[in-house]
Design an enzyme around this catalytic site. Structure first.
Site, mmCIF file in Angstrom:
data_model
loop_
_atom_site.group_PDB
_atom_site.id
_atom_site.type_symbol
_atom_site.label_atom_id
_atom_site.label_comp_id
_atom_site.label_asym_id
_atom_site.label_seq_id
_atom_site.Cartn_x
_atom_site.Cartn_y
_atom_site.Cartn_z
ATOM 1 N N HIS A 1 32.889 43.648 40.328
ATOM 2 C CA HIS A 1 33.888 44.825 40.666
ATOM 3 C C HIS A 1 34.164 45.671 39.513
ATOM 4 O O HIS A 1 34.540 45.173 38.392
ATOM 5 C CB HIS A 1 35.258 44.441 41.363
ATOM 6 C CG HIS A 1 35.989 45.562 41.433
ATOM 7 N ND1 HIS A 1 35.909 46.998 42.258
ATOM 8 C CD2 HIS A 1 37.571 45.684 40.914
ATOM 9 C CE1 HIS A 1 36.797 47.398 41.860
ATOM 10 N NE2 HIS A 1 37.932 46.860 41.367
ATOM 11 N N HIS B 1 39.211 54.342 43.593
ATOM 12 C CA HIS B 1 39.167 53.017 43.053
ATOM 13 C C HIS B 1 37.920 52.702 42.218
ATOM 14 O O HIS B 1 37.902 52.827 40.779
ATOM 15 C CB HIS B 1 39.719 52.154 43.990
ATOM 16 C CG HIS B 1 39.956 50.680 43.405
ATOM 17 N ND1 HIS B 1 40.703 49.577 43.857
ATOM 18 C CD2 HIS B 1 39.531 50.136 42.041
ATOM 19 C CE1 HIS B 1 40.729 48.651 43.046
ATOM 20 N NE2 HIS B 1 39.952 48.963 42.158
ATOM 21 N N GLU C 1 42.389 41.191 42.512
ATOM 22 C CA GLU C 1 41.568 41.343 43.571
ATOM 23 C C GLU C 1 40.698 40.162 44.051
ATOM 24 O O GLU C 1 39.965 40.479 44.990
ATOM 25 C CB GLU C 1 40.268 42.423 43.070
ATOM 26 C CG GLU C 1 40.819 43.624 42.707
ATOM 27 C CD GLU C 1 41.574 44.621 44.001
ATOM 28 O OE1 GLU C 1 41.455 43.946 44.901
ATOM 29 O OE2 GLU C 1 42.156 45.741 43.644
ATOM 30 N N HIS D 1 34.693 49.907 37.886
ATOM 31 C CA HIS D 1 35.307 51.040 37.852
ATOM 32 C C HIS D 1 34.290 52.257 37.291
ATOM 33 O O HIS D 1 34.926 53.070 36.615
ATOM 34 C CB HIS D 1 36.699 51.114 37.123
ATOM 35 C CG HIS D 1 37.622 50.254 37.795
ATOM 36 N ND1 HIS D 1 38.727 50.129 37.374
ATOM 37 C CD2 HIS D 1 37.563 49.487 38.996
ATOM 38 C CE1 HIS D 1 39.595 49.305 38.230
ATOM 39 N NE2 HIS D 1 38.770 48.925 39.102
HETATM 40 ZN ZN LIG Z 1 39.661 47.560 40.392
#
Ligand SMILES: [Zn+2]
Length: 222
Positions: free
Chosen positions: A97, A160, A78, A99
């Site tokens: 980032h 996501h 990413e 989840h």
């Molecule tokens: Zn991710």
């Protein structure tokens, strides 16, 4: 930047990676963390697919603004998303980032998290919007995320997860935690008859307080 400062940022990124797992914000090797190197266009980012428990500071990858590796192995898949945010937002110095479950539930339903609770509103700056769907790791995802993020400090990625941004790594991590907490509160409130959303005026007052007073005070303490 001194070698000591550089080493301290690398160590902070490793700690943040472990914290994401410990806080239940990611499972396994998913999620990623980056920090912009002060006064440069280079970014320190977690490597791709590495277990956070055994990750070492030396493995943190340095990339330039185009994603070319300056030192280290393969950067997070990413990385284009992180770089797109750094290009657009000069105020952002760190990105996390995750989840996390409740925020991802909102992302899967493609429903933003409205401004329902004061800590979220102060730090993130209002509703956490959902970026249009794109495959992970793509430039399209990066562009969609930048657009939905606007001038706020967090955004949901459809089907996501979460992106949190900050002027320092601890603030980016806190953004991800507050998004998760707000998502949980929002879903529970909806089982109790529906969440009541804060007014635009009150959101603006609380955000201004954070930017002009709280964040400044924190900076003075550290
Ligand atoms: Zn991710």
């Amino acid at each position: 930047m001194s070698q000591e400062h550089f080493a301290a940022i690398r160590a902070e990124i490793v700690s943040a990676g472990r914290a994401m797992v410990a806080k239940g914000l990611v499972a396994g090797t998913w999620g990623n963390v980056s920090v912009r190197i002060p006064g440069s266009e280079q970014v320190l980012v977690t490597p791709s697919g590495r277990d956070y428990d055994s990750l070492t500071s030396a493995e943190i990858v340095v990339v330039d603004s185009q994603g070319r590796v300056i030192s280290g192995g393969v950067p997070s898949s990413e990385t284009p998303l992180h770089l797109a945010i750094y290009r657009q937002r000069r105020d952002v110095q760190a990105i996390v980032h995750t989840h996390s479950v409740f925020a991802s539930a909102c992302a899967v339903a493609r429903r933003g998290i409205p401004p329902v609770i004061e800590d979220l509103v102060q730090l993130v700056g209002g509703e956490v919007e959902v970026a249009a769907y794109a495959l992970p790791g793509t430039v399209e995802l990066a562009l969609n995320a930048v657009q939905a993020l606007g001038d706020k400090q967090a955004v949901l990625l459809a089907n996501h997860g979460v992106i949190g941004c900050g002027t320092k790594l601890s603030e980016a991590m806190l953004a991800c935690e507050l998004v998760e907490k707000a998502a949980q509160i929002y879903l529970y409130a909806n089982t109790l008859g529906g969440a009541k959303v804060l007014s635009d005026e009150d959101v603006a007052v609380m955000r201004r307080f954070y930017l002009e007073h709280y964040r400044v005070r924190q900076r003075g303490e550290t």
